[in-house]
Structures are given as structure tokens and as C-alpha cells.
Design an enzyme around this catalytic site. Structure first.
Site, mmCIF file in Angstrom:
data_model
loop_
_atom_site.group_PDB
_atom_site.id
_atom_site.type_symbol
_atom_site.label_atom_id
_atom_site.label_comp_id
_atom_site.label_asym_id
_atom_site.label_seq_id
_atom_site.Cartn_x
_atom_site.Cartn_y
_atom_site.Cartn_z
ATOM 1 N N ARG A 177 0.863 -1.191 0.000
ATOM 2 C CA ARG A 177 0.000 0.000 0.000
ATOM 3 C C ARG A 177 0.891 1.230 0.000
ATOM 4 O O ARG A 177 2.111 1.132 0.115
ATOM 5 C CB ARG A 177 -1.033 -0.003 1.147
ATOM 6 N N GLY A 178 0.232 2.396 -0.149
ATOM 7 C CA GLY A 178 1.004 3.619 -0.339
ATOM 8 C C GLY A 178 1.074 3.888 -1.834
ATOM 9 O O GLY A 178 1.401 2.990 -2.615
ATOM 10 N N ALA A 179 0.745 5.130 -2.228
ATOM 11 C CA ALA A 179 0.517 5.404 -3.646
ATOM 12 C C ALA A 179 1.674 4.999 -4.565
ATOM 13 O O ALA A 179 1.469 4.240 -5.528
ATOM 14 C CB ALA A 179 0.174 6.886 -3.809
ATOM 15 N N ARG B 37 -7.238 -0.747 -6.619
ATOM 16 C CA ARG B 37 -7.598 0.346 -5.685
ATOM 17 C C ARG B 37 -7.898 1.603 -6.505
ATOM 18 O O ARG B 37 -7.256 1.824 -7.535
ATOM 19 C CB ARG B 37 -6.483 0.621 -4.653
ATOM 20 N N GLN C 17 -1.646 2.559 10.026
ATOM 21 C CA GLN C 17 -0.382 2.693 9.271
ATOM 22 C C GLN C 17 0.681 3.428 10.084
ATOM 23 O O GLN C 17 1.881 3.167 9.927
ATOM 24 C CB GLN C 17 -0.629 3.465 7.962
ATOM 25 N N ASP D 285 -2.172 10.873 -2.270
ATOM 26 C CA ASP D 285 -2.580 9.803 -3.188
ATOM 27 C C ASP D 285 -2.994 10.336 -4.548
ATOM 28 O O ASP D 285 -2.918 9.646 -5.552
ATOM 29 C CB ASP D 285 -3.709 8.972 -2.584
ATOM 30 N N ASN E 198 -5.504 12.392 0.518
ATOM 31 C CA ASN E 198 -4.551 11.599 1.307
ATOM 32 C C ASN E 198 -5.342 10.866 2.391
ATOM 33 O O ASN E 198 -6.567 11.019 2.505
ATOM 34 C CB ASN E 198 -3.459 12.501 1.903
ATOM 35 N N LYS E 199 -4.638 10.100 3.164
ATOM 36 C CA LYS E 199 -5.257 9.249 4.184
ATOM 37 C C LYS E 199 -6.274 10.015 5.025
ATOM 38 O O LYS E 199 -6.028 11.149 5.443
ATOM 39 C CB LYS E 199 -4.138 8.663 5.056
HETATM 40 O O1 MRU Z 1 -4.456 3.278 2.311
HETATM 41 P P1 MRU Z 1 -2.989 3.493 2.139
HETATM 42 O O2 MRU Z 1 -2.171 2.987 3.270
HETATM 43 O O3 MRU Z 1 -2.488 3.013 0.792
HETATM 44 O O4 MRU Z 1 -2.841 5.088 2.137
HETATM 45 C C1 MRU Z 1 -1.566 5.643 1.976
HETATM 46 C C2 MRU Z 1 -1.553 7.111 2.123
HETATM 47 O O5 MRU Z 1 -2.560 7.757 2.292
HETATM 48 C C3 MRU Z 1 -0.230 7.784 1.963
HETATM 49 O O6 MRU Z 1 -0.168 8.967 2.729
HETATM 50 C C4 MRU Z 1 -0.020 8.138 0.486
HETATM 51 O O7 MRU Z 1 -0.223 7.030 -0.331
HETATM 52 C C5 MRU Z 1 1.325 8.683 0.231
HETATM 53 S S1 MRU Z 1 2.549 7.422 0.381
HETATM 54 C C6 MRU Z 1 4.028 8.049 -0.073
#
Ligand code: MRU
Length: 363
Positions: free
Chosen positions: A67-69, A110, A213, A254, A264-265
Site C-alpha cells: 500500500r502507499g501510492a 484500488r 499505518q 494519493d 490523502n489518508k
Molecule cells: O491506504 P494506504 O495505506 O495506501 O494510504 C496511503 C496514504 O494515504 C499515503 O499517505 C499516500 O499514499 C502517500 S505514500 C508516499
């Protein structure tokens, strides 16, 4: 899809990575498979998944093993390599059309992080011109996507750290580090660089319910790399700001729309509001691959909603009253006017707006 294995030290294959508080790699290509550090199992278990086809990679993304963009985009690019290798071995005549189902499955894994679609488009751009075995050409492109991401993170680390005053406390949200990227991280890369420069006296991390996270991943990464971290419950963030403990809130993204609105999250928007109220600075750190300038504003960004079970349970155990329902949007959108600095590998945009972003992105 999984071959679980245990490794004592997650960075042991990357000795060079130790030099800059960066010892973790979430995504790695291994000859005929993609090796993913299974982020569902951290911090208690350091286990890896071996994905041997695109379907396994798509499943790993949708179930958040990766996970993470940026990391999602990189994993998907390697997924296209696996698909091409297998489809070409099956039929050298029809592999180009056969692979479309694999790419569609990866694209459905996703919805919010635009890096996924950006990486798939980069891989797809090669398909028409390939003659013969597509594997080497596509692997080279996937490796470029991966390497460029790490280089972008290093650059953003320098640019973002330069904005931070010595003696600052910083607060971050979710996980934006090596686990969420090709390596080093976006917001966490800035924090790594600022820490290495001696500018940061305290790193605070929100635990980031419901998926934790911050507690499970950011804290783990920082502990691995010897950077002290103080976790807070998400609800403590505004009160922490009130105590004068934080000068910068530093987050990733994201998807960023043409006007600078940033998905973002979930919880990021509230942090931006609280930061503005307390007169603190709010920094978004994201590579060019996170911009979606086709979208005029954040209102057009698709926001993923995941299962209510993630809210109703904790580590698999029910925590809510039986019979309660839950709403689980996993991203929110922070309006551009709440962002003081947008840090990209192409440069820093202060007080971002549509005109400045168009100039940055060359659109
Ligand atoms: O749901 P996730 O864990 O994939 O969400 C991740 C985030 O929101 C991060 O802040 C974002 O992807 C940036 S990661 C460099």
C-alpha cells in the site's frame, strides 16, 4: 499467491540503504516474481509474499499487503511484467490482447492513488512497439519507474528538509516511508533528511485508525532506522499542536488535482484545519506521478470506501458494540488553500494554486 519466509533484517539485501536512515524495501523484483513485504503482518511479523502473476499482485494491492501510492504503482508495473512473460510464453501471437485482462485487473485493485494508473499507462505505452519477447523491455521500464521513484524521494527529501527550521517538532500521518514507495519515502523522506541534518527534535506520528499505518508501519520504519518516534492517538493531534510541540505537519498524497486539492489518508484534512488554526505549517510531499491535472479540483477525486469491518474491529477482534454500523472512507481531500508547501522532485510550490501547478507540471 504466497510463499512466506522470515528474514531477521528487512534491509539485509540493501546494505547501501543503511547510510541514510533508510533500510527497508517493500517491493522487489526477483527474476520471475515480485517480492512484497507483507504490510498486513507488520510490525509483529516480517514476512514476504511472492507474487508470480498479475492476479496475485492485484490481490496484494487490494488487500493492502502492499500500500502507499507510489508502492502500489511500482508493484503494478512489475505485475505487468509478470503478465507479459506468461502471456508471451503461452502465445507469441496474441499476448498483446491477452495481457489486457491482467492490466484491467491491476487497474481495479484500488481507486484513489493515481500512481497506479500512471504506472500502468507507462507500461502500456510500450506494448505497441515491442517486437519479440516483451519481458526485457517491460522489466526495464518497471525498474525505471522504481528507480526514478527513489531518486524523486531523495530530491524531495532535500527540498522539504530545507524548509524546516532547526529545532522543529514535526507531525506525520499514515505511512509515507520506504514501505509506501520505492524506497526512502515522501513525507517520511523529508523527515529522514531533516533528521539527518539535525533539524528535527521530535517526530510525532498519528496512529492512523482504522488501519494503523502510523502505529504499525511508520513507527516500525523509524525504529528500524534509529529515528526516535512518539506515537499519538489521532484525536490527540490538535491538542499536541496547542502545546506548541509541532512546527510542521508533513504528509504524503494519493492524488493531487490541477488546483492543488490533495487526497490523502483519512484524517489529513482535519490535521490541515488544525494546523491552520494553530498557525503551524502544513507540507504535502509527493512526486509528479501523484498529480492528476485532468481533474480540476478535489471534488473529482474518487475516494475509496473500505469495509466497515476495519472500523468495527482491531487486529481482527471486535471492538464495537454488536449491531453498530460503521462508515469507512479511507481518504479525504485537503483544499489547496490549507497547504503551505507542496514539495515535488521538480521543485517546491508555496501556497499552491492552479496556475503554479500548471507551470510546475508543464501543462
Ligand atoms: O491506504 P494506504 O495505506 O495506501 O494510504 C496511503 C496514504 O494515504 C499515503 O499517505 C499516500 O499514499 C502517500 S505514500 C508516499
Amino acid at each position: 499467491m504466497s510463499n512466506h519466509s522470515h528474514t531477521a533484517c528487512p534491509g539485509q539485501d540493501n546494505p547501501a540503504a543503511y547510510s541514510s536512515y533508510d533500510s527497508v524495501r517493500a517491493v522487489e523484483w526477483r527474476e520471475d516474481r515480485v517480492r512484497l513485504l507483507d504490510q498486513r503482518r507488520l510490525p509483529q511479523h516480517t514476512e514476504y509474499l511472492s507474487c508470480r502473476d498479475a492476479a496475485a499482485v492485484a490481490q496484494a494491492i487490494s488487500t493492502m499487503a502492499v500500500r502507499g501510492a507510489p508502492a502500489i504503482g511500482i508493484a503494478a508495473a512489475y505485475g505487468v511484467v509478470l503478465a507479459a512473460q506468461q502471456r508471451y510464453a503461452f502465445s507469441s501471437a496474441t499476448w498483446r490482447t491477452d495481457i489486457e485482462a491482467d492490466i484491467a485487473a491491476l487497474a481495479c485493485s484500488r481507486p484513489t492513488a493515481v500512481n497506479l494508473f500512471w504506472a500502468l499507462a507507462r507500461m502500456q505505452a510500450h506494448l505497441a512497439d515491442i517486437t519479440g519477447d516483451p519481458g526485457p523491455v517491460l522489466l526495464a521500464e518497471a525498474r525505471r519507474i522504481h528507480d526514478e521513484d527513489i531518486a524523486a524521494n531523495r530530491r524531495m527529501g532535500e527540498l522539504g528538509a530545507a524548509l524546516i527550521e532547526a529545532g522543529s517538532g514535526v507531525l506525520t500521518h499514515c505511512n509515507t516511508g520506504s514501505l509506501a514507495t520505492g524506497g526512502y519515502g515522501t513525507a517520511l523522506g523529508v523527515i529522514r533528511a531533516a533528521w539527518a541534518a539535525g533539524k528535527v527534535n521530535n517526530v510525532y506520528a498519528d496512529e492512523t485508525r482504522p488501519w494503523l499505518q502510523g502505529a504499525r508501519l511508520t513507527a516500525w520504519e523509524l525504529v528500524q532506522d534509529g529515528i526516535p518516534v512518539t506515537l499519538i492517538a489521532d484525536g490527540a493531534a490538535a491538542w499536541l499542536m496547542r502545546q506548541g510541540e509541532v512546527r510542521w505537519v508533513i504528509v504524503g498524497a494519493d492524488r493531487i488535482a490541477a488546483n492543488g486539492d490533495t487526497a490523502n489518508k483519512i484524517g489529513t484534512y482535519g490535521l490541515a484545519l488544525a494546523a491552520r488554526h494553530h498557525g503551524l505549517k502544513f507540507m504535502v510531499v509527493a512526486p509528479a506521478s501523484t498529480f492528476d491535472t485532468k481533474l480540476r479540483s478535489g471534488a473529482d477525486i474518487p475516494i475509496e470506501t473500505r469495509t466497515p469491518q476495519e472500523v468495527l474491529t482491531l487486529a481482527g477482534q471486535p471492538v464495537a458494540a454488536a449491531g453498530a454500523s460503521a462508515w469507512n472512507p479511507v481518504f479525504d481531500v485537503t483544499p489547496a488553500e490549507l497547504i503551505d508547501a507542496l514539495v515535488t522532485e521538480r521543485g517546491v510550490v508555496l501556497a499552491p494554486d492552479a496556475r503554479k501547478i500548471a507551470a510546475l507540471m508543464g501543462v
